[in-house]
Design an enzyme around this catalytic site. Sequence first.
Site, mmCIF file in Angstrom:
data_model
loop_
_atom_site.group_PDB
_atom_site.id
_atom_site.type_symbol
_atom_site.label_atom_id
_atom_site.label_comp_id
_atom_site.label_asym_id
_atom_site.label_seq_id
_atom_site.Cartn_x
_atom_site.Cartn_y
_atom_site.Cartn_z
ATOM 1 N N GLU A 97 -1.386 -1.411 -4.959
ATOM 2 C CA GLU A 97 -2.595 -0.658 -5.249
ATOM 3 C C GLU A 97 -2.335 0.358 -6.358
ATOM 4 O O GLU A 97 -1.278 0.995 -6.390
ATOM 5 C CB GLU A 97 -3.069 0.066 -3.985
ATOM 6 C CG GLU A 97 -4.431 0.712 -4.131
ATOM 7 C CD GLU A 97 -4.928 1.257 -2.812
ATOM 8 O OE1 GLU A 97 -5.736 0.580 -2.171
ATOM 9 O OE2 GLU A 97 -4.483 2.359 -2.433
ATOM 10 N N ASP A 142 -2.573 0.918 7.382
ATOM 11 C CA ASP A 142 -1.770 0.769 6.166
ATOM 12 C C ASP A 142 -1.315 -0.676 5.966
ATOM 13 O O ASP A 142 -1.271 -1.176 4.840
ATOM 14 C CB ASP A 142 -0.560 1.708 6.201
ATOM 15 C CG ASP A 142 -0.982 3.169 6.189
ATOM 16 O OD1 ASP A 142 -1.638 3.584 5.213
ATOM 17 O OD2 ASP A 142 -0.673 3.882 7.145
ATOM 18 N N ASP A 184 0.885 -1.163 0.000
ATOM 19 C CA ASP A 184 0.000 0.000 0.000
ATOM 20 C C ASP A 184 0.926 1.218 0.000
ATOM 21 O O ASP A 184 1.446 1.608 1.043
ATOM 22 C CB ASP A 184 -0.892 -0.009 1.240
ATOM 23 C CG ASP A 184 -1.827 1.196 1.282
ATOM 24 O OD1 ASP A 184 -2.263 1.649 0.207
ATOM 25 O OD2 ASP A 184 -2.104 1.686 2.393
#
Length: 171
Positions: A66, A138, A7
């Site tokens: 992502e 996160d 992420d």
Amino acid sequence: MLILGIDPGSRVTGYGVINVNGARNEYVASGCIRIQGELLPERLQQVYAGVTEIIEHYVPQEMAIEQVFMARNADSALKLGQARGVAIVAGANAGLPVAEYAARRVKQSVVGNGGADKSQVQIMVAHLLKLPGIPQADAADALAIALCHAHSRGQQIATAGSRARVRGRWV
């Protein structure tokens, strides 16, 4: 097979490592790379070094990250894109195939709702991986990205092995 989920962020980059064993997904590790400093080149170097260190330590076979979404602030989106880019380069330099997933797809895969909020993702990641507690946001997002990739791989493998009957013949 070990999958590394990332992420990306220019201040905090989450990571999650899972082991895919058949239909079972097992937790291996997760955490955050906390970025120091004000100069963007220094921060990007820290993202690169942190992701490289994680890859060298856990030796995953695949990496998932992502995709960038367009935020309200264009400057923030550009910085996020740059952090994402150096993380991808770290994976590519290690010879890892890198898959990219939109945030909505990750949430849909893990929570069943593409509009889920962070707390829902955290709870479902903890449930799916049988964690004793709720991971940091996160890190949970990174684990969710790895789980999404594991689910996508499983669907591709299942589809590749399936056959269909077309006009009386198996194809």
